[in-house]
Design an enzyme around this catalytic site. Structure first.
Site, PDB file in Angstrom:
ATOM      1  N   GLY A 297       8.453  -4.645   5.141  1.00 17.19           N
ATOM      2  CA  GLY A 297       7.391  -5.514   4.618  1.00 17.19           C
ATOM      3  C   GLY A 297       7.414  -5.545   3.100  1.00 17.19           C
ATOM      4  O   GLY A 297       7.654  -4.525   2.463  1.00 17.19           O
TER       5      GLY A 297
ATOM      6  N   ALA B  72      13.052  -1.482 -12.823  1.00 16.58           N
ATOM      7  CA  ALA B  72      13.236  -0.133 -13.359  1.00 16.58           C
ATOM      8  C   ALA B  72      14.582   0.443 -12.928  1.00 16.58           C
ATOM      9  O   ALA B  72      15.290   1.056 -13.739  1.00 16.58           O
ATOM     10  CB  ALA B  72      12.094   0.770 -12.891  1.00 16.58           C
ATOM     11  N   VAL B  73      14.939   0.236 -11.667  1.00 18.20           N
ATOM     12  CA  VAL B  73      16.235   0.726 -11.175  1.00 18.20           C
ATOM     13  C   VAL B  73      17.353   0.080 -11.992  1.00 18.20           C
ATOM     14  O   VAL B  73      18.245   0.757 -12.525  1.00 18.20           O
ATOM     15  CB  VAL B  73      16.419   0.407  -9.663  1.00 18.20           C
ATOM     16  CG1 VAL B  73      17.856   0.679  -9.217  1.00 18.20           C
ATOM     17  CG2 VAL B  73      15.430   1.206  -8.822  1.00 18.20           C
TER      18      VAL B  73
ATOM     19  N   ARG C 184      14.450  -7.876   8.076  1.00 16.67           N
ATOM     20  CA  ARG C 184      14.512  -6.860   9.131  1.00 16.67           C
ATOM     21  C   ARG C 184      15.752  -7.129   9.971  1.00 16.67           C
ATOM     22  O   ARG C 184      16.156  -8.279  10.139  1.00 16.67           O
ATOM     23  CB  ARG C 184      13.251  -6.908   9.988  1.00 16.67           C
ATOM     24  CG  ARG C 184      12.009  -6.444   9.214  1.00 16.67           C
ATOM     25  CD  ARG C 184      10.835  -6.174  10.136  1.00 16.67           C
ATOM     26  NE  ARG C 184       9.812  -5.397   9.441  1.00 16.67           N
ATOM     27  CZ  ARG C 184       8.751  -5.926   8.817  1.00 16.67           C
ATOM     28  NH1 ARG C 184       8.585  -7.224   8.790  1.00 16.67           N
ATOM     29  NH2 ARG C 184       7.875  -5.146   8.230  1.00 16.67           N
TER      30      ARG C 184
ATOM     31  N   GLY D 187       9.861   1.159   3.561  1.00 20.73           N
ATOM     32  CA  GLY D 187       8.982   2.085   4.268  1.00 20.73           C
ATOM     33  C   GLY D 187       9.752   2.978   5.228  1.00 20.73           C
ATOM     34  O   GLY D 187      10.983   3.109   5.138  1.00 20.73           O
ATOM     35  N   ASP D 188       9.019   3.570   6.140  1.00 24.53           N
ATOM     36  CA  ASP D 188       9.570   4.577   7.050  1.00 24.53           C
ATOM     37  C   ASP D 188      10.783   4.068   7.845  1.00 24.53           C
ATOM     38  O   ASP D 188      11.782   4.772   7.976  1.00 24.53           O
ATOM     39  CB  ASP D 188       8.446   5.006   8.009  1.00 24.53           C
ATOM     40  CG  ASP D 188       8.760   6.289   8.722  1.00 24.53           C
ATOM     41  OD1 ASP D 188       8.657   7.356   8.080  1.00 24.53           O
ATOM     42  OD2 ASP D 188       9.137   6.238   9.907  1.00 24.53           O
TER      43      ASP D 188
ATOM     44  N   THR E 270       5.127   0.078   0.296  1.00 24.52           N
ATOM     45  CA  THR E 270       4.367  -0.527   1.399  1.00 24.52           C
ATOM     46  C   THR E 270       2.900  -0.547   1.029  1.00 24.52           C
ATOM     47  O   THR E 270       2.403   0.419   0.432  1.00 24.52           O
ATOM     48  CB  THR E 270       4.552   0.236   2.736  1.00 24.52           C
ATOM     49  OG1 THR E 270       3.496  -0.144   3.632  1.00 24.52           O
ATOM     50  CG2 THR E 270       4.470   1.746   2.570  1.00 24.52           C
TER      51      THR E 270
ATOM     52  N   ASP F 254       0.560  -0.185   2.954  1.00 23.24           N
ATOM     53  CA  ASP F 254      -0.216   0.667   3.876  1.00 23.24           C
ATOM     54  C   ASP F 254      -0.455   2.089   3.367  1.00 23.24           C
ATOM     55  O   ASP F 254      -1.325   2.785   3.876  1.00 23.24           O
ATOM     56  CB  ASP F 254       0.492   0.753   5.232  1.00 23.24           C
ATOM     57  CG  ASP F 254       0.393  -0.553   5.993  1.00 23.24           C
ATOM     58  OD1 ASP F 254      -0.544  -1.319   5.711  1.00 23.24           O
ATOM     59  OD2 ASP F 254       1.250  -0.810   6.862  1.00 23.24           O
TER      60      ASP F 254
ATOM     61  N   ASP G 175       1.024   4.809   3.956  1.00 25.16           N
ATOM     62  CA  ASP G 175       1.024   5.825   5.016  1.00 25.16           C
ATOM     63  C   ASP G 175       2.305   6.657   5.057  1.00 25.16           C
ATOM     64  O   ASP G 175       2.602   7.304   6.052  1.00 25.16           O
ATOM     65  CB  ASP G 175       0.774   5.157   6.384  1.00 25.16           C
ATOM     66  CG  ASP G 175       1.787   4.070   6.693  1.00 25.16           C
ATOM     67  OD1 ASP G 175       2.591   3.730   5.802  1.00 25.16           O
ATOM     68  OD2 ASP G 175       1.767   3.543   7.818  1.00 25.16           O
TER      69      ASP G 175
ATOM     70  N   ARG H  85     -19.939 -10.259  -0.245  1.00 25.72           N
ATOM     71  CA  ARG H  85     -21.263  -9.625  -0.359  1.00 25.72           C
ATOM     72  C   ARG H  85     -22.283 -10.585  -0.986  1.00 25.72           C
ATOM     73  O   ARG H  85     -23.444 -10.605  -0.590  1.00 25.72           O
ATOM     74  CB  ARG H  85     -21.184  -8.329  -1.167  1.00 25.72           C
ATOM     75  CG  ARG H  85     -22.362  -7.416  -0.870  1.00 25.72           C
ATOM     76  CD  ARG H  85     -22.212  -6.067  -1.530  1.00 25.72           C
ATOM     77  NE  ARG H  85     -21.547  -5.054  -0.740  1.00 25.72           N
ATOM     78  CZ  ARG H  85     -22.041  -4.512   0.376  1.00 25.72           C
ATOM     79  NH1 ARG H  85     -23.184  -4.914   0.877  1.00 25.72           N
ATOM     80  NH2 ARG H  85     -21.379  -3.586   1.022  1.00 25.72           N
TER      81      ARG H  85
ATOM     82  N   GLY I  67      -3.562  -2.897   7.913  1.00 28.58           N
ATOM     83  CA  GLY I  67      -3.421  -1.482   8.273  1.00 28.58           C
ATOM     84  C   GLY I  67      -3.247  -1.388   9.779  1.00 28.58           C
ATOM     85  O   GLY I  67      -4.207  -1.376  10.535  1.00 28.58           O
ATOM     86  N   ARG I  68      -1.983  -1.364  10.185  1.00 29.60           N
ATOM     87  CA  ARG I  68      -1.668  -1.375  11.612  1.00 29.60           C
ATOM     88  C   ARG I  68      -1.936  -0.013  12.245  1.00 29.60           C
ATOM     89  O   ARG I  68      -2.710   0.099  13.188  1.00 29.60           O
ATOM     90  CB  ARG I  68      -0.190  -1.748  11.754  1.00 29.60           C
ATOM     91  CG  ARG I  68       0.209  -2.283  13.078  1.00 29.60           C
ATOM     92  CD  ARG I  68       1.672  -2.724  12.991  1.00 29.60           C
ATOM     93  NE  ARG I  68       2.378  -2.361  14.199  1.00 29.60           N
ATOM     94  CZ  ARG I  68       2.281  -3.013  15.335  1.00 29.60           C
ATOM     95  NH1 ARG I  68       1.503  -4.059  15.432  1.00 29.60           N
ATOM     96  NH2 ARG I  68       2.961  -2.623  16.405  1.00 29.60           N
TER      97      ARG I  68
ATOM     98  N   ALA J 164     -19.243  -0.388   1.810  1.00 29.05           N
ATOM     99  CA  ALA J 164     -19.412  -0.932   3.167  1.00 29.05           C
ATOM    100  C   ALA J 164     -20.282  -0.014   4.028  1.00 29.05           C
ATOM    101  O   ALA J 164     -20.326   1.197   3.811  1.00 29.05           O
ATOM    102  CB  ALA J 164     -18.041  -1.094   3.816  1.00 29.05           C
ATOM    103  N   GLU J 165     -20.949  -0.606   5.001  1.00 31.30           N
ATOM    104  CA  GLU J 165     -21.856   0.157   5.857  1.00 31.30           C
ATOM    105  C   GLU J 165     -21.091   0.985   6.901  1.00 31.30           C
ATOM    106  O   GLU J 165     -21.568   2.009   7.362  1.00 31.30           O
ATOM    107  CB  GLU J 165     -22.826  -0.792   6.571  1.00 31.30           C
ATOM    108  CG  GLU J 165     -24.083  -1.101   5.773  1.00 31.30           C
ATOM    109  CD  GLU J 165     -23.824  -1.853   4.470  1.00 31.30           C
ATOM    110  OE1 GLU J 165     -22.853  -2.631   4.416  1.00 31.30           O
ATOM    111  OE2 GLU J 165     -24.575  -1.644   3.502  1.00 31.30           O
TER     112      GLU J 165
END
Ligand code: ADP
Length: 330
Positions: free
Chosen positions: A19, A30-31, A80, A110-111, A134, A136, A138, A163, A179-180, A195-196
């Site tokens: 993603g 930078a690379v 992919r 990512g992973d 990513t 996410d 994670d 709001r 956010g899967r 948020a509530e």
């Protein structure tokens, strides 16, 4: 940490995979720029692993990396390739890389992308360093991933706007964020947006809990509420939540799904700096002969972590922050 002989390192290849995330361009820059600074050549691989297979290699010059730090997406495109799970396909990719005289790679992804990279080292001793990109956030082994800060800020901006409407019309809103498998975006946005309730895949709150909070807010005169839901495995689940709340409590909840808006746009300063440092550190790691590892940041310290400590270990949202989001929202 795995090591390769970096004495003959002449050309570094760089690619983005999986993603896209805002800040990937800053990492590519930078690379590329650091490699050139050290007298190395840089090749961009267009479109991730499919580009490796289709020999889509292009030399990156100082100029081709100009004017990209502020741009979202990735100039190298991403892709992919399910066939990369097959050893013979990976062997062809390595053959193409070697024919193009690419000595080592920087994989921004990512992973899943790191899993492919790890196999290229294991099977062919092709040296690769991973850069976590990513939205996410994670990925294990790093506190932050490129794109997360931007995604949170985009979602937060949307929530601040919602709001205004929620308050003007005395409304209940459910805002669905990306956010899967992980609730990092949802929790940060929940805390920062007041948020509530926050619904996350790791620690799903019962609908009754949210209803209870809304009722308690109403009892003290509060007329509008915002609930944040991570999309989880079913984008659009906010509609199910709204229906459930309507059935159980009779509240009419409006739904807003932010979707891919959170991925695009100009990266924040924090993401540009993170990407610049990680991209530069990836080149330095390769120059030291480190490989089969990811560069990351842990408690403010920039580190290099072996892929074996990253791949398959999903980082989890801080339980403290989830509790704080809920405590502060009442
Ligand atoms: P991300 O890197 O963001 O997690 P994906 O999971 O979609 O994204 O992975 C990106 C690509 O990495 C896949 O399309 C595939 O080419 C490669 N990849 C993912 N998992 C593996 C695996 N187990 N073995 C080999 N290659 C993989």
């Amino acid at each position: 940490m795995a090591q390769f002989n970096a004495q003959n390192l002449k050309t570094i290849g760089v690619f983005t995979s999986g993603g896209d995330a805002p800040g990937m361009n800053a990492a590519i820059r930078a690379v590329g720029r650091l490699a050139i600074h050290h007298g190395l050549d840089v090749m961009g691989i267009v479109g991730g692993y499919p580009g490796m297979l289709n020999k889509e290699f292009e030399t990156l010059s100082q100029n081709s990396m100009a004017n990209i730090i502020q741009r979202g997406g990735t100039i190298l495109k991403t892709g992919r390739l399910p066939e990369f799970h097959q050893a013979d396909v990976r062997a062809r990719a390595v053959q193409n890389l070697r024919e193009a005289k690419i000595d080592a790679l920087v994989c921004i992804g990512g992973d899943g992308s790191f899993t492919g990279a790890h196999l290229l080292w294991q099977e062919h001793q092709f040296p690769i360093i991973g850069v976590p990109g990513t939205i996410d956030n994670d990925i294990a082994g790093t506190d932050l991933t490129i794109g997360f800060d931007t995604a949170v800020n985009i979602a937060l901006d949307a929530i601040d706007r919602i709001r205004d409407t929620a308050a003007s019309h005395d409304r209940l809103f459910i805002v669905e964020v990306m956010g899967r498998d992980s609730g990092f975006i949802a929790v940060d946005v929940g805390v920062a947006g007041g948020a509530e309730e926050v619904f996350i895949p790791e620690n799903p709150a019962p609908v009754e809990q949210a209803i209870d909070r809304i009722r308690r807010g109403m009892a003290r005169g509060k007329k509008s509420s915002i609930l944040i839901a991570a999309e989880g495995h079913k984008p659009g689940r906010a509609y199910d939540l709204a229906e459930s709340i309507r059935k159980k409590a009779g509240f009419d909840a409006k739904v807003c799904i932010l979707g891919h808006i959170q991925r695009g746009g100009s990266p924040t300063a924090a993401d540009r700096i993170l990407a610049s440092r990680l991209g530069a550190n990836a080149v330095e790691a390769l120059r030291r002969g480190d490989c089969d590892a990811m560069v990351g940041v842990q408690s403010g310290v920039y580190v290099t972590v072996p892929f074996t400590q990253v791949i398959g270990f999903k980082k989890r949202v801080s339980g403290d922050l989830v509790s704080l989001a809920r405590t502060l929202a009442i």
